[in-house]
Design a protein around this motif. Structure first.
Motif, PDB file in Angstrom:
ATOM      1  N   THR A  47     -31.214  -0.118  -9.221  1.00 21.31           N
ATOM      2  CA  THR A  47     -31.994  -0.278  -7.986  1.00 21.31           C
ATOM      3  C   THR A  47     -32.667  -1.637  -7.875  1.00 21.31           C
ATOM      4  O   THR A  47     -33.102  -2.023  -6.784  1.00 21.31           O
ATOM      5  N   ARG A  48     -32.780  -2.364  -9.006  1.00 25.97           N
ATOM      6  CA  ARG A  48     -33.394  -3.689  -8.985  1.00 25.97           C
ATOM      7  C   ARG A  48     -32.441  -4.714  -9.600  1.00 25.97           C
ATOM      8  O   ARG A  48     -32.719  -5.288 -10.659  1.00 25.97           O
ATOM      9  N   PRO A  49     -31.308  -4.978  -8.975  1.00 28.30           N
ATOM     10  CA  PRO A  49     -30.317  -5.899  -9.548  1.00 28.30           C
ATOM     11  C   PRO A  49     -30.840  -7.329  -9.588  1.00 28.30           C
ATOM     12  O   PRO A  49     -31.693  -7.719  -8.784  1.00 28.30           O
ATOM     13  N   ALA A  50     -30.313  -8.124 -10.532  1.00 27.75           N
ATOM     14  CA  ALA A  50     -30.793  -9.499 -10.681  1.00 27.75           C
ATOM     15  C   ALA A  50     -29.667 -10.493 -10.942  1.00 27.75           C
ATOM     16  O   ALA A  50     -29.924 -11.682 -11.087  1.00 27.75           O
ATOM     17  N   ILE A  51     -28.418 -10.017 -11.001  1.00 26.96           N
ATOM     18  CA  ILE A  51     -27.283 -10.884 -11.328  1.00 26.96           C
ATOM     19  C   ILE A  51     -26.468 -11.148 -10.060  1.00 26.96           C
ATOM     20  O   ILE A  51     -26.238 -10.236  -9.260  1.00 26.96           O
ATOM     21  N   ARG A  52     -26.041 -12.400  -9.893  1.00 29.08           N
ATOM     22  CA  ARG A  52     -25.152 -12.702  -8.777  1.00 29.08           C
ATOM     23  C   ARG A  52     -23.736 -12.908  -9.325  1.00 29.08           C
ATOM     24  O   ARG A  52     -23.547 -13.285 -10.481  1.00 29.08           O
ATOM     25  N   LEU A  53     -22.762 -12.660  -8.486  1.00 24.98           N
ATOM     26  CA  LEU A  53     -21.367 -12.801  -8.881  1.00 24.98           C
ATOM     27  C   LEU A  53     -20.772 -14.077  -8.291  1.00 24.98           C
ATOM     28  O   LEU A  53     -21.043 -14.414  -7.134  1.00 24.98           O
ATOM     29  N   ASN A  54     -19.945 -14.745  -9.078  1.00 28.82           N
ATOM     30  CA  ASN A  54     -19.239 -15.948  -8.623  1.00 28.82           C
ATOM     31  C   ASN A  54     -17.970 -15.492  -7.917  1.00 28.82           C
ATOM     32  O   ASN A  54     -16.938 -15.258  -8.549  1.00 28.82           O
ATOM     33  N   SER A  55     -18.034 -15.360  -6.606  1.00 32.96           N
ATOM     34  CA  SER A  55     -16.921 -14.799  -5.840  1.00 32.96           C
ATOM     35  C   SER A  55     -15.684 -15.692  -5.892  1.00 32.96           C
ATOM     36  O   SER A  55     -14.550 -15.192  -5.915  1.00 32.96           O
ATOM     37  N   ASN A  97     -17.104  -1.909 -20.642  1.00 32.58           N
ATOM     38  CA  ASN A  97     -15.927  -2.538 -21.245  1.00 32.58           C
ATOM     39  C   ASN A  97     -15.789  -3.968 -20.728  1.00 32.58           C
ATOM     40  O   ASN A  97     -14.957  -4.266 -19.891  1.00 32.58           O
ATOM     41  N   LEU A  98     -16.647  -4.828 -21.229  1.00 30.48           N
ATOM     42  CA  LEU A  98     -16.602  -6.249 -20.889  1.00 30.48           C
ATOM     43  C   LEU A  98     -16.426  -7.017 -22.198  1.00 30.48           C
ATOM     44  O   LEU A  98     -17.405  -7.232 -22.930  1.00 30.48           O
ATOM     45  N   PRO A  99     -15.184  -7.403 -22.556  1.00 32.62           N
ATOM     46  CA  PRO A  99     -14.903  -8.010 -23.856  1.00 32.62           C
ATOM     47  C   PRO A  99     -15.794  -9.223 -24.137  1.00 32.62           C
ATOM     48  O   PRO A  99     -16.023 -10.057 -23.267  1.00 32.62           O
ATOM     49  N   LYS A 100     -16.288  -9.277 -25.394  1.00 31.00           N
ATOM     50  CA  LYS A 100     -17.171 -10.371 -25.786  1.00 31.00           C
ATOM     51  C   LYS A 100     -16.502 -11.335 -26.757  1.00 31.00           C
ATOM     52  O   LYS A 100     -16.618 -12.548 -26.617  1.00 31.00           O
ATOM     53  N   HIS A 101     -15.798 -10.781 -27.740  1.00 35.26           N
ATOM     54  CA  HIS A 101     -15.253 -11.624 -28.796  1.00 35.26           C
ATOM     55  C   HIS A 101     -13.754 -11.880 -28.651  1.00 35.26           C
ATOM     56  O   HIS A 101     -13.207 -12.781 -29.256  1.00 35.26           O
ATOM     57  N   LYS A 102     -13.069 -11.037 -27.891  1.00 39.47           N
ATOM     58  CA  LYS A 102     -11.636 -11.234 -27.727  1.00 39.47           C
ATOM     59  C   LYS A 102     -11.234 -10.731 -26.347  1.00 39.47           C
ATOM     60  O   LYS A 102     -11.979 -10.020 -25.688  1.00 39.47           O
ATOM     61  N   GLY A 103     -10.038 -11.113 -25.927  1.00 38.27           N
ATOM     62  CA  GLY A 103      -9.568 -10.688 -24.619  1.00 38.27           C
ATOM     63  C   GLY A 103     -10.075 -11.609 -23.514  1.00 38.27           C
ATOM     64  O   GLY A 103     -10.775 -12.596 -23.743  1.00 38.27           O
ATOM     65  N   ASP A 104      -9.724 -11.260 -22.291  1.00 37.21           N
ATOM     66  CA  ASP A 104     -10.088 -12.060 -21.122  1.00 37.21           C
ATOM     67  C   ASP A 104     -11.565 -11.836 -20.783  1.00 37.21           C
ATOM     68  O   ASP A 104     -11.991 -10.712 -20.536  1.00 37.21           O
ATOM     69  N   LYS A 105     -12.346 -12.902 -20.758  1.00 35.82           N
ATOM     70  CA  LYS A 105     -13.783 -12.789 -20.506  1.00 35.82           C
ATOM     71  C   LYS A 105     -14.173 -13.283 -19.111  1.00 35.82           C
ATOM     72  O   LYS A 105     -15.344 -13.571 -18.856  1.00 35.82           O
ATOM     73  N   THR A 106     -13.207 -13.382 -18.203  1.00 35.11           N
ATOM     74  CA  THR A 106     -13.499 -13.924 -16.869  1.00 35.11           C
ATOM     75  C   THR A 106     -14.574 -13.119 -16.158  1.00 35.11           C
ATOM     76  O   THR A 106     -15.473 -13.691 -15.513  1.00 35.11           O
ATOM     77  N   LEU A 107     -14.495 -11.795 -16.238  1.00 31.05           N
ATOM     78  CA  LEU A 107     -15.481 -10.964 -15.540  1.00 31.05           C
ATOM     79  C   LEU A 107     -16.885 -11.213 -16.092  1.00 31.05           C
ATOM     80  O   LEU A 107     -17.867 -11.213 -15.339  1.00 31.05           O
ATOM     81  N   ARG A 108     -16.992 -11.416 -17.396  1.00 34.99           N
ATOM     82  CA  ARG A 108     -18.309 -11.730 -17.979  1.00 34.99           C
ATOM     83  C   ARG A 108     -18.835 -13.053 -17.423  1.00 34.99           C
ATOM     84  O   ARG A 108     -20.020 -13.179 -17.077  1.00 34.99           O
ATOM     85  N   TYR A 109     -17.947 -14.059 -17.343  1.00 34.83           N
ATOM     86  CA  TYR A 109     -18.379 -15.363 -16.840  1.00 34.83           C
ATOM     87  C   TYR A 109     -18.703 -15.321 -15.349  1.00 34.83           C
ATOM     88  O   TYR A 109     -19.484 -16.158 -14.857  1.00 34.83           O
ATOM     89  N   SER A 110     -18.119 -14.375 -14.622  1.00 30.73           N
ATOM     90  CA  SER A 110     -18.394 -14.286 -13.177  1.00 30.73           C
ATOM     91  C   SER A 110     -19.801 -13.760 -12.902  1.00 30.73           C
ATOM     92  O   SER A 110     -20.315 -13.898 -11.795  1.00 30.73           O
ATOM     93  N   MET A 111     -20.441 -13.163 -13.909  1.00 31.07           N
ATOM     94  CA  MET A 111     -21.797 -12.619 -13.770  1.00 31.07           C
ATOM     95  C   MET A 111     -22.793 -13.727 -14.109  1.00 31.07           C
ATOM     96  O   MET A 111     -22.955 -14.086 -15.273  1.00 31.07           O
ATOM     97  N   GLU A 112     -23.440 -14.268 -13.101  1.00 28.88           N
ATOM     98  CA  GLU A 112     -24.278 -15.448 -13.276  1.00 28.88           C
ATOM     99  C   GLU A 112     -25.751 -15.160 -12.963  1.00 28.88           C
ATOM    100  O   GLU A 112     -26.073 -14.276 -12.155  1.00 28.88           O
ATOM    101  N   ALA A 113     -26.613 -15.941 -13.592  1.00 30.67           N
ATOM    102  CA  ALA A 113     -28.042 -15.884 -13.281  1.00 30.67           C
ATOM    103  C   ALA A 113     -28.326 -16.738 -12.050  1.00 30.67           C
ATOM    104  O   ALA A 113     -27.636 -17.727 -11.798  1.00 30.67           O
TER     105      ALA A 113
END
Length: 752
Positions: free
Chosen positions: A211-219, A400-416
């Motif tokens: 209910t109180r989101p704080a992350i923006r996405l890099n569209s 399921n957001l890979p940190k050490h292996k695999g594609d991390k694009t979705l993690r990088y798309s989550m920006e402050a």
């Protein structure tokens, strides 16, 4: 506003008033604008231009119900009830929805918001009945509680906006809403005393992540990623279509989607399609066999002749389950084909999996969809798993957001946002630590307590290389290494990696066969050394050496056999090294037997009293043998019983729980109970730490054992101090357990 006496757990939280409330809002199923519509998430519904608050009802005593129509009056009522004030707890059923209405549309900041659905999971009640308010009301009423029946008037509000409602309809609708609120309050006051205080704090924290989101996405990053995924998939499909003689990708897709045709594709490359029982079809068949008319229609001379030709009688056929192709991603035998020695088989199975689920593409689309409406909500269902761990929601699969292996694009798309960072801490090997603590595996506990590296130690036991050397080379930056040094670093890195996989994978009584399969499913194949291959070649007959194709087939079989044999060896080494953990599996098996006999007792931990089991435990009168965790939560196994396995004669354990529209029988044994207990214990520790972090800096998300927040850059050191203090502090219910964490931060979640 007279508040009845509150339970002690609420008083310990400083709560002096409980407000139960229920919003009703506009919906239209014809336009697919409804929370019941597929792909309509809560945030999407509330942020939609069509959204309208119809009314709200609330109570603080379960007798007097306050009501308001429309957005402004509803907002004012919540302010008047003091839901933003310290000491006020607000409760709702499916509180994520009511929280979004209050926080996203009205700007209300609930002091503390908890959900009765969460309470049902915490108490184990959701293992017995569905989580709907109607089901909850009916169940409690059947147990003698004075709770009214839930009405149906909301069904008549479909497609009606507030301005189109007649006064007569509004009177009926408000009556329905008032009853819902009375039910909600009564149910909450029954469930609240059964919930440990920290679970209520965790419920509130989890709801605020949404209910109180704080992350923006890099569209733009997401759009580029989606294009790349689609291009890669189309290229792969086009290549495979040509290989299988199909006239383009659409024709090949038809083959992939058809179970029968896909089965023929597998047979064409020498693989017999895996099968499984179709539970629905079997249930339907058994129901039909009880219908004399259906039996008479089916049991024809022609059908009997067909059975006889196949070597079966009618009775034999009737007793058989209905089988279907096992082509789902979660089907183990099918998933194993992704590591088949024949690359053609691998390609077919992977194509079927990707195009049945399109997981990467569909999840990226959901991320993009969210980015169009505002800040990114973190959608987690509290206590959704049996172990009370989080469940993913809204199709985002944020667990399921890979940190050490695999594609991390979705993690990088989550920006402050500008001027902010995302930072948090990952609890180091928390499950492995909890297992060693519960089983009192002192050698492993000492490694954790002294800051050693358990994975390197396990690597030493497996491969005979000193742990210090493994750790030194595995942690070394490979950049700039060449020749023998580069090879040595890679070899020792793999040894530590296998030590980690073994500790994390074999601790729950996993067999050698299952360990081998798990490794393959993760793309890991244990390979022989060059010397071992040469020894194998020396043993091959000359006629095999002379035939290149036959030699290739034999060599591929040798590689498969080696992987299995080596996996079994490593699994056996783990068991021999960790005898106390092995003994804990046996103890859990013993506990299951004792619970089936209705007995109680303690087990596990340094004093033998970490867990309490009770075979006579009940949930409002329903049998639910269970185990109480040291923080007061219960893991329950409704209607637990023993049974004798037909083919082996072994005595095993099973229980029944609510699942979907029907009940489901599940099997359990010492290793799986160990897994349940350790995962649950780890999560109680993690949430104990997280709610204390949340008191200082709001927690905005969780991925497994990692919590994170969004904060101004200049506060980085202070936030680090808060996280490290909290996540290295040992909760009072697990004294002596060595804990540790790693903090990191950056402009995006991928930089953590």
């Amino acid at each position: 506003m007279n508040q009845p006496k509150l339970p002690d757990n609420l008083i310990s939280l400083g709560i002096h008033r409980v407000v139960a409330l229920d919003f009703e809002t506009y919906y239209n199923t014809a336009d697919k604008y409804s929370l019941a519509s597929k792909d309509m998430t809560t945030e999407k519904y509330v942020r939609d231009p069509r959204y309208q608050t119809i009314c709200v009802t609330a109570t603080v005593d379960g007798v007097n119900v306050y009501e308001a129509w429309g957005h402004e009056a509803s907002r004012q009522l919540l302010i008047d009830l003091g839901v933003e004030q310290p000491g006020v707890l607000t409760v709702a059923h499916n509180a994520r929805f009511d929280g979004c209405v209050g926080e996203m549309t009205m700007g209300i900041r609930f002091n503390m918001l908890v959900c009765t659905m969460h309470m049902m999971r915490i108490t184990g009640l959701s293992r017995i009945i569905s989580e709907s308010l109607r089901s909850l009301a009916d169940f409690l009423r059947s147990k003698g509680y004075p709770i009214p029946a839930k009405g149906h008037e909301v069904e008549n509000a479909n497609g009606l906006r507030l301005e189109h409602m007649t006064e007569a309809f509004k009177a009926r609708y408000m009556g329905y809403c008032r009853t819902d609120t009375i039910i909600l309050y009564a149910a909450a006051m029954i469930l609240l005393p059964e919930c440990p205080p920290d679970t209520l704090r965790a419920s509130n924290m989890t709801l605020q992540m949404y209910t109180r989101p704080a992350i923006r996405l890099n569209s733009q990053m997401l759009e580029d990623y989606l294009s790349a995924l689609r291009k890669r998939r189309q290229e792969t499909l086009a290549s495979m279509a040509r290989e299988h003689g199909c006239d383009g990708v659409p024709a090949f897709m038809k083959l992939l989607r058809s179970k029968a045709k896909f089965a023929e594709l597998l047979r064409s490359v020498g693989v017999e399609p895996p099968m499984k029982e179709s539970l629905k079809a079997t249930e339907k068949k058994r129901a039909n066999l009880c219908d004399p008319a259906w039996v008479a229609k089916t049991k024809t001379p022609k059908f009997l002749a067909q059975l006889e030709k196949g070597g079966k009688t009618w009775d034999q056929w009737a007793a058989e389950p209905v089988m279907d192709y096992a082509f789902a991603v979660k089907d183990t035998e099918f998933a194993e084909l992704t590591t088949h020695w024949d690359e053609r088989v691998q390609a077919l199975v992977t194509a079927r999996m990707d195009n049945n689920s399109s997981q990467a593409e569909s999840r990226t689309l959901r991320f993009l969809d969210c980015s169009e409406r505002g800040l990114f909500v973190f959608a987690l269902q509290y206590a959704n798993a049996r172990t009370h761990r989080y469940g993913a929601d809204d199709g985002l699969n944020q667990q399921n957001l890979p940190k050490h292996k695999g594609d991390k694009t979705l993690r990088y798309s989550m920006e402050a946002p500008d001027g902010y960072e995302i930072g948090g801490a990952d609890s180091s090997q928390v499950e492995a630590r909890c297992l060693a603590y519960a089983a009192q595996e002192t050698s492993l506990l000492n490694i954790f307590a002294t800051g050693g590296d358990p994975y390197s130690h396990m690597g030493e036991i497996i491969y005979g290389v000193p742990a210090a050397e493994i750790r030194k080379w595995a942690k070394m930056d490979s950049h700039g290494l060449e020749g023998e040094d580069k090879k040595k670093q890679a070899d020792l890195f793999f040894m530590r990696f296998m030590g980690k996989k073994t500790i994390l994978g074999s601790g729950y009584q996993m067999s050698g066969n299952k360990f081998a399969l798990t490794l393959r499913q993760e793309g890991i194949t244990l390979k022989p050394s060059r010397e071992q291959v040469m020894e194998w070649l020396k043993l091959q007959p000359s006629h095999i050496i002379a035939n290149k194709r036959v030699l290739e087939l034999e060599y591929n079989q040798y590689l498969q056999d080696f992987h299995l044999k080596e996996s079994k060896r490593i699994n056996w080494v783990y068991r021999q090294t960790h005898q106390r953990i092995k003994g804990f599996w046996d103890m859990c098996e013993w506990v299951l037997g004792k619970m089936c006999q209705g007995e109680q007792g303690y087990f596990g931990g340094p004093d033998g009293c970490l867990f309490y089991f009770d075979g006579k435990h009940e949930i409002f009168g329903e049998p639910a043998p269970g185990i109480q965790l040291p923080n007061g939560e219960w893991l329950v196994y409704p209607y637990l019983e023993t049974y004798k396995e037909d083919d082996t004669g072994y005595v095993k354990f099973r229980f029944r729980e609510h699942k979907g529209k029907n009940g489901m029988t599940k099997h359990i044994y010492g290793g799986s109970l160990t897994e349940n207990l350790i995962q649950a214990l780890a999560f109680t520790i993690l949430t104990w730490q997280a709610v204390r972090i949340h008191d200082v800096i709001p927690v905005k998300g969780n991925v497994h054992d990692e919590w994170f927040s969004v904060f101004r850059k200049e506060l980085r050191d202070k936030v680090r101090a808060v996280y490290e203090l909290a996540m290295k502090t040992v909760p009072p219910f697990v004294p002596g357990l060595p804990l540790d964490c790693e903090f990191s931060s950056g402009p995006s979640y991928g930089d953590m």
